[in-house]
Motif scaffolding. Structure first.
Motif, mmCIF file in Angstrom:
data_model
loop_
_atom_site.group_PDB
_atom_site.id
_atom_site.type_symbol
_atom_site.label_atom_id
_atom_site.label_comp_id
_atom_site.label_asym_id
_atom_site.label_seq_id
_atom_site.Cartn_x
_atom_site.Cartn_y
_atom_site.Cartn_z
ATOM 1 N N LYS A 93 -55.582 -38.777 97.490
ATOM 2 C CA LYS A 93 -55.422 -40.202 97.831
ATOM 3 C C LYS A 93 -56.495 -41.046 97.153
ATOM 4 C CE LYS A 93 -53.244 -39.537 102.311
ATOM 5 N NZ LYS A 93 -53.352 -39.699 103.761
ATOM 6 N N LYS A 94 -57.725 -40.556 97.213
ATOM 7 C CA LYS A 94 -58.837 -41.301 96.605
ATOM 8 C C LYS A 94 -58.628 -41.415 95.094
ATOM 9 C CE LYS A 94 -63.896 -41.168 96.245
ATOM 10 N NZ LYS A 94 -64.195 -42.551 96.471
ATOM 11 N N TYR A 95 -58.286 -40.323 94.433
ATOM 12 C CA TYR A 95 -58.090 -40.366 92.992
ATOM 13 C C TYR A 95 -56.975 -41.342 92.612
ATOM 14 C CZ TYR A 95 -56.737 -39.449 88.268
ATOM 15 O OH TYR A 95 -56.411 -39.644 86.953
ATOM 16 N N PHE A 96 -55.821 -41.189 93.229
ATOM 17 C CA PHE A 96 -54.687 -42.026 92.819
ATOM 18 C C PHE A 96 -54.894 -43.494 93.174
ATOM 19 C CE2 PHE A 96 -52.657 -37.890 92.397
ATOM 20 C CZ PHE A 96 -52.128 -38.042 91.130
ATOM 21 N N ASN A 97 -55.430 -43.770 94.339
ATOM 22 C CA ASN A 97 -55.606 -45.165 94.761
ATOM 23 C C ASN A 97 -56.800 -45.859 94.118
ATOM 24 O OD1 ASN A 97 -53.358 -45.503 96.559
ATOM 25 N ND2 ASN A 97 -54.383 -44.085 97.936
ATOM 26 N N GLU A 98 -57.851 -45.117 93.842
ATOM 27 C CA GLU A 98 -59.073 -45.739 93.320
ATOM 28 C C GLU A 98 -59.270 -45.555 91.826
ATOM 29 O OE1 GLU A 98 -62.473 -44.611 95.682
ATOM 30 O OE2 GLU A 98 -61.397 -45.010 97.566
#
Length: 125
Positions: A93-98
Motif C-alpha cells: 500500500k505504501k509503495y503504490f500510494n506514495e
C-alpha cells in the motif's frame, strides 16, 4: 484514478488499461487476496507498456529516449524489489500510494506528454 490524456492515442490506450490493472491489484492488496497473481499481471503489463514506448521512441529516433528509458528502468527495478514483499500489504500500500501512483501521474504529465506529442507529429507525416 484519473490520468491525463496525451497526443498519441496508442499511449492513452496503454495508460487506461494499466490503470484498470493497477486498480484491480490495489483491490487485491486491500483484500489480501491473489496478490502474487495480480502483481504478476500488473508487472507484465508495465513491462509491455514500457517496451512499446521504447520501441516507438527508437523507431522514430526520439531526442529524449535515454532519460525516458532511465525512468522506465528505475520503476522496473523498484517493482522487482516490490515483488519480494508480496506478503506485506502495508509495504505494498505504501509503495503504490506514495511512490508508484505519484510517479505514474507525473511521468504521464511530463515526459510521456512530450513523447506523445513527438510521436503524434512524426507518425502523421
Amino acid at each position: 484514478m484519473q490520468i491525463k490524456m496525451v497526443a498519441f492515442e496508442p499511449m492513452n490506450e496503454i495508460h487506461i488499461n494499466e490503470v484498470k490493472i493497477l486498480e484491480d491489484l490495489l483491490k487485491s492488496i486491500d483484500k489480501n487476496e491473489n496478490l502474487k497473481e495480480k502483481f504478476e499481471i500488473f508487472f507484465e503489463d508495465v513491462k509491455n507498456h514500457f517496451a512499446f514506448e521504447e520501441e516507438q521512441m527508437k523507431k522514430y529516433n526520439f531526442f529524449a529516449f535515454l532519460p525516458h528509458k532511465m525512468e522506465h528502468d528505475k520503476i522496473v527495478n523498484q517493482l522487482n524489489e516490490v515483488s519480494k514483499h508480496l506478503d506485506d500489504t502495508l509495504y505494498l500500500k505504501k509503495y503504490f500510494n506514495e511512490t508508484f501512483i505519484p510517479w505514474l501521474i507525473n511521468h504521464i504529465e511530463t515526459i510521456d506528454t512530450v513523447t506523445a506529442g513527438f510521436l503524434n507529429m512524426v507518425t502523421k507525416q
